[in-house]
Design a protein around this motif. Structure first.
Motif, short mmCIF file in Angstrom:
data_model
loop_
_atom_site.label_atom_id
_atom_site.label_comp_id
_atom_site.label_asym_id
_atom_site.label_seq_id
_atom_site.Cartn_x
_atom_site.Cartn_y
_atom_site.Cartn_z
N PRO A 69 0.81 -1.23 0.00
CA PRO A 69 0.00 0.00 0.00
C PRO A 69 0.84 1.28 0.00
O PRO A 69 0.37 2.33 -0.42
CB PRO A 69 -0.82 -0.10 1.28
N LYS A 70 2.09 1.13 0.44
CA LYS A 70 2.91 2.35 0.50
C LYS A 70 3.20 2.90 -0.90
O LYS A 70 3.58 4.05 -1.05
CB LYS A 70 4.21 2.07 1.26
N ARG A 71 3.01 2.04 -1.91
CA ARG A 71 3.15 2.51 -3.29
C ARG A 71 2.21 3.68 -3.58
O ARG A 71 2.48 4.54 -4.39
CB ARG A 71 2.74 1.38 -4.24
N SER A 111 -7.43 5.93 6.95
CA SER A 111 -6.74 6.14 8.23
C SER A 111 -5.70 7.26 8.09
O SER A 111 -5.16 7.75 9.08
CB SER A 111 -6.08 4.85 8.70
N LEU A 112 -5.43 7.66 6.83
CA LEU A 112 -4.46 8.75 6.62
C LEU A 112 -5.15 10.09 6.43
O LEU A 112 -4.50 11.11 6.23
CB LEU A 112 -3.60 8.45 5.39
N SER A 113 -6.50 10.07 6.47
CA SER A 113 -7.21 11.33 6.21
C SER A 113 -7.06 12.29 7.40
O SER A 113 -6.76 11.85 8.53
CB SER A 113 -8.69 11.04 5.97
N ALA A 114 -7.31 13.56 7.13
CA ALA A 114 -7.14 14.57 8.18
C ALA A 114 -8.07 14.29 9.35
O ALA A 114 -7.71 14.43 10.52
CB ALA A 114 -7.43 15.95 7.58
N LYS A 115 -9.28 13.80 9.01
CA LYS A 115 -10.27 13.53 10.05
C LYS A 115 -9.80 12.40 10.97
O LYS A 115 -9.91 12.49 12.21
CB LYS A 115 -11.58 13.13 9.38
N ALA A 116 -9.25 11.37 10.34
CA ALA A 116 -8.78 10.23 11.13
C ALA A 116 -7.62 10.65 12.03
O ALA A 116 -7.51 10.25 13.18
CB ALA A 116 -8.36 9.09 10.22
N TYR A 147 2.56 6.48 9.70
CA TYR A 147 2.76 7.21 8.44
C TYR A 147 2.39 8.69 8.65
O TYR A 147 1.59 9.27 7.91
CB TYR A 147 1.92 6.61 7.30
N ALA A 148 3.00 9.25 9.70
CA ALA A 148 2.62 10.61 10.10
C ALA A 148 2.89 11.62 8.99
O ALA A 148 2.24 12.67 8.91
CB ALA A 148 3.39 10.99 11.36
N ASP A 149 3.84 11.33 8.09
CA ASP A 149 4.17 12.30 7.05
C ASP A 149 3.19 12.25 5.88
O ASP A 149 3.27 13.03 4.94
CB ASP A 149 5.60 12.05 6.54
N GLN A 150 2.25 11.32 5.92
CA GLN A 150 1.31 11.19 4.81
C GLN A 150 -0.08 11.64 5.23
O GLN A 150 -0.59 11.19 6.25
CB GLN A 150 1.21 9.72 4.36
N VAL A 151 -0.67 12.52 4.46
CA VAL A 151 -2.06 12.91 4.73
C VAL A 151 -2.84 12.82 3.43
O VAL A 151 -2.39 13.33 2.39
CB VAL A 151 -2.16 14.33 5.32
N LEU A 152 -3.96 12.17 3.48
CA LEU A 152 -4.78 12.04 2.28
C LEU A 152 -5.55 13.34 2.08
O LEU A 152 -6.23 13.80 3.02
CB LEU A 152 -5.77 10.87 2.48
N ASN A 153 -5.41 13.95 0.90
CA ASN A 153 -6.09 15.24 0.73
C ASN A 153 -7.61 15.05 0.69
O ASN A 153 -8.11 13.92 0.58
CB ASN A 153 -5.56 15.98 -0.49
N GLU A 154 -8.31 16.15 0.74
CA GLU A 154 -9.76 16.07 0.92
C GLU A 154 -10.44 15.37 -0.26
O GLU A 154 -11.32 14.54 -0.08
CB GLU A 154 -10.32 17.48 1.09
N GLU A 155 -9.96 15.71 -1.43
CA GLU A 155 -10.60 15.11 -2.60
C GLU A 155 -10.42 13.59 -2.63
O GLU A 155 -11.36 12.84 -2.87
CB GLU A 155 -10.01 15.73 -3.86
#
Ligand SMILES: Nc1ncnc2c1ncn2[C@@H]1O[C@H](COP(=O)(O)OP(=O)(O)OP(=O)(O)O)[C@@H](O)[C@H]1O
Length: 863
Positions: A288-290, A385-390, A409-417
């Protein structure tokens, strides 16, 4: 034994041999069970101390003692291994040795891990079949060998189990893998961290390869070769700004605005086009890190959408022809089950078949689609789990000071879209999963599995805090028990409220006797119509003889109640007679016909005997017959089955022995190959199993349950090991031992039977001795019958089985039981009426009783 020139090693080696000899005397079986205990070995343990004189420091003494014992034990262990195979009866020496080490280790006389070191070596040196046997040992002793000094042992246990798992094929030895896992789960505490993937490593070795030929006429514009994975990774052309998506509509970007449904209005691709896209998704599923790479993520999103669009198209198509697919489903199941036991070994294969030719077939299979969708859901949960809300939620619950950063994976945030896309995709998958055969159920199952998985992830992020709860104190236990009892007791419940059933038989003080009364056939069988005739006659007399109005009314009501019940019973079989009834207080017509019916039915020779005419033992537990070879078990069993074919059912065992001439599969035995047998055994499908003359035999639970399902009582023949296993499993049965008048008759009978040569007779007689020895154990059998005169033994056996031991033995049990119900019933009905003073409350309003059975239930329960 190899000489080491060390006096203590030789001395302890000698003592060990003595212990083993003693163990062989005490434990006379060749099996893993039963375990040896310290008391079995007499005073040998006290002698261990004398070999190791105390030295200046206890630590030095301990170290040298451990080394000496290990050396001597290893010598003995190697000698045993060199002289026996794991399948041979003499392998019992190994189990005895391991038991002795377990006792020494619990006594802190040797290194606690010694037993597991040896087990590890043993597992390494054996074939998979041998490992099963070793696991029999480990499982049977699990509690005992892991109770003490677990920290010193756990690493070796983990290592040997993992090594074994590595050797096992998940596809072919699924059940054995399961046994190993269960052993680990049961041995290690729930919160143990040793097998937790704390670094969040993904199973990247699980590469799914597929045909890399570019499909004809596909939309694929380019093919990248991923040099690491050595597979072709097709890349879909996707609009470059899909993750920002600023100026584009969701359709244009292949991204999804909030609330929109992925795959909406996008036509499905052709199978050839989808094929590489579909299988390349597996790469992202296993790594998944891909997806942190934007390009990969874009292509992943398009692949997911294309796949789901295709799935939906297939679903719609199959919805158009539901009957056919249902038929196909059924046919599939039927064919699979029809193939007898061979499909047992054909277990689920976790590797995908990715041939291009199979693709269309695979994708039209609902289970396959569900499998893929489950993978998709897992990855959606990962992304979300990487979303801002999570992240916000996680920070709110308060993480420890040292969270496990590898899985955050603190350096990764899933953007809103992308978050919206993942939410929409998850929703679409969930909706999809809820459809189809058992869809809702399947969806609920995976939903709860995934929600639990989130807890595990949290636990890992929190660095695996210990999962312990303080033990419940005796006071708390008593308090909660009292509170529960209080809450469930209705204080206002009257002992026998008007119009309700007498529930006294449920009272706890009555215990077993109350339960037994519940089994009384008169409680669930309809009384015969005839039994009402006399009673109604007596009521008629009461009406005529009544001294006052009150007595007369009571008798009229009692008669009405009985007439009503008799009519309800007659309504099932003699509705024609109702036409002839002219007055409600004169229902004799139903009795006239009833006599005729009974005359017709009671004909024991008739083939089509009705089930209700069969006589069943009161005790309907399985019957297990054992006894030494030649005593006459088979003869008696044959007689029983001939006479009571509709009541007693014989089970056929499963065996790896090839069929003898004339033996029929399913009738004499179920002949299975070793592989299938092992799968059944590992899957705990046998009630008992054993090895005899090099062949395996087992009693399948399913076969026994099948006999019960036919309404019959299972009859099994077993030797004492089997009985031991059945008892250990807590299976309730009646154990009957057939004994000879004296051992010498066995040889005479076996010779007269003429089925075995001299050697086989010898071998049978040797085992017979052990059978007779076991029969002496108090309470091992429920009944011992001496087979002197065959006919007498048979009668005694019947009497015991049918519960007529105490009655007159001149008639057969069937006759005795058969002759009783009518009269017993009459008595019980009278007793009932008496117990209530009168049968007033017997009247049942028509609205409350819809069928004849309810009359019997609704009426007073018989006692
Ligand atoms: N009471 C009896 N008196 C004399 N002979 C008997 C009696 N019961 C059985 N036999 C005979 O003894 C022989 C052995 O009986 P049978 O085959 O039933 O024994 P078994 O206990 O089933 O033995 P195995 O366990 O070896 O199958 C048969 O020839 C049978 O006819």
């Amino acid at each position: 034994m190899a000489g080491h020139g060390v006096q203590a090693v030789d001395a302890f080696g000698g003592l060990l041999l003595e212990m083993l000899q003693r163990a062989e005397m005490v434990k006379q079986t060749n099996t893993v069970e039963p375990a040896l205990h310290k008391t079995d070995l007499g005073d040998h343990f006290e002698r261990v101390e004398s070999i190791f004189p105390s030295s200046s420091s206890p630590e030095t003494k301990k170290r040298s003692q451990y080394a000496v014992i290990e050396t001597a034990v290893r010598d003995t262990f190697n000698n045993i291994l060199a002289s026996t195979t794991i399948d041979a009866p003499s392998s019992v020496k190994l189990w005895n040795l391991l038991d002795i080490i377990a006792i020494l280790s619990d006594d802190e006389q040797c290194d606690p891990a010694l037993l597991f070191w040896l087990v590890e070596e043993l597992l390494d040196s054996q074939t998979i079949a041998g490992c099963r046997k070793i696991f029999d040992y480990l499982e049977s002793r699990r509690e005992r060998i892991t109770a003490k000094h677990f920290p010193q042992k756990q690493l070796v246990i983990l290592r040997s189990c993992n090594e074994l798992l590595r050797r096992l094929s998940r596809a072919e030895d699924t059940a054995f893998c399961g046994r190993v896992f269960i052993f680990l789960f049961q041995s290690f505490p729930l919160g143990d961290k040793s097998s937790v993937n704390l670094r969040g490593e993904f199973h990247t070795e699980n590469v799914t390869t597929f045909d890399d030929m570019p499909p004809k006429g596909s939309d694929l514009e380019s093919m990248e070769v991923d040099s690491d994975a050595k597979i072709a990774v097709p890349t879909l052309k996707v609009p470059s700004s899909s993750s920002t998506g600023a100026n584009k509509t969701p359709e244009e970007t292949n991204g999804f605005a909030k609330g929109s449904s992925p795959t909406k209005s996008v036509p499905p691709m052709s199978m050839d086009q989808l094929y590489p896209i579909f299988w390349s998704l597996q790469q992202s599923f296993s790594q998944p890190k891909r997806l942190f790479d934007k390009e990969h993520f874009d292509s992943f999103k398009s692949g997911m959408e294309a796949t789901l669009t295709m799935f939906k198209a297939i679903q719609n198509e199959s919805n158009g022809r539901p009957l056919k697919s249902m038929e196909e489903n059924k046919r599939g199941v039927k064919r699979k089950r029809g193939e007898d036991d061979d499909d047992l070994a054909n277990a689920f294969n976790p590797k995908y078949l990715t041939s291009r030719d199979l693709f269309e077939l695979e994708i039209s299979d609902l289970s396959f689609r569900r499998h893929i969708l489950l993978q998709m859901l897992i990855i959606m949960d990962f992304l979300l789990s990487l979303s801002a809300k999570a992240r916000e939620k996680l920070s709110k619950v308060g993480l420890p000071d040292n969270p496990n950063k590898s899985v955050m994976y603190a350096d990764q945030v899933l953007n809103e879209e992308d978050t919206n896309w993942a939410v929409g995709m998850k929703q679409s998958i969930n909706d999809y999963l809820k459809q189809g055969l058992d869809g809702l159920f399947f969806h609920r199952m995976i939903e709860s599995a995934l929600s639990r998985d989130k807890n595990w992830v949290r636990w890992k992020i929190e660095n695996c805090p210990t999962i312990t709860r303080p033990a419940v104190t005796p006071d708390e236990y008593i308090a909660s028990k009292t509170a529960a009892r209080k809450a469930t007791t209705n204080k206002r419940l009257r002992p026998n409220p008007l119009g309700s059933l007498d529930l006294k038989f449920l009272s706890e003080s009555d215990g077993q006797a109350g339960l037994e009364r519940l089994k009384d056939p008169s409680r669930y069988r309809l009384p015969s119509i005839k039994s009402f005739q006399n009673k109604i006659g007596l009521d008629d007399m009461d009406i005529d003889m009544a001294r006052d109005e009150e007595q007369k009314n009571t008798a009229i009501e009692a008669k009405a109640s009985k007439s009503w019940r008799a009519l309800r019973i007659a309504s099932t079989s003699k509705l024609v007679a109702f036409d002839k009834i002219e007055r409600s207080d004169k229902i004799d017509e139903i009795f006239v016909d009833d006599v005729k019916i009974e005359e017709q039915v009671i004909n024991p020779d008739e083939e089509s005997m009705e089930d209700e005419d069969l006589v069943f033992p009161k005790d309907r537990h399985s019957i297990v017959i054992s006894g030494p070879s030649g005593v006459g078990k088979s003869t008696l069993i044959k007689m029983l089955l001939e006479k009571h074919a509709k009541v007693i059912g014989r089970k056929a065992s499963h065996t790896t022995r090839p069929p003898r001439e004339g033996e029929v599969h399913g009738q004499d035995y179920f002949f299975v190959n070793k592989e299938n047998y092992d799968v059944m055994r590992d899957g705990d499908e046998f009630l008992e199993y054993n090895n005899f003359n090099g062949y395996d035999y087992g009693t399948s639970r399913k076969v026994v349950e099948g006999i019960v399902a036919q309404g019959k009582i299972p009859l099994m023949e077993m030797e004492y090991h089997g009985i031991q296993q059945v008892k250990e499993k807590g299976y309730a049965a009646r154990f009957i031992f057939i004994s000879p008048t004296e051992p010498s008759v066995l040889e005479q009978r076996l010779k007269r039977r003429g089925s075995d040569d001299e050697n086989k007779i010898r071998a049978r007689l040797e085992i017979a001795e052990k059978e007779l020895e076991h029969a002496k154990i108090d309470g091992f059998h429920d009944k011992i019958l001496v087979n002197d005169v065959l006919e007498d033994t048979f009668k005694a056996l019947e009497s015991y089985i049918f519960g007529t031991d105490d009655q007159d033995m001149s008639s057969t049990p069937s006759e005795q039981v058969k002759s009783t119900p009518a009269s017993t019933e009459v008595d019980m009905m009278d007793a009932n009426a008496d117990a209530n003073g009168s049968s007033k409350s017997d009247a049942i309003p028509a609205s409350k009783t819809d069928g004849a059975v309810q009359v019997a239930e609704g009426a007073e329960p018989m006692k």
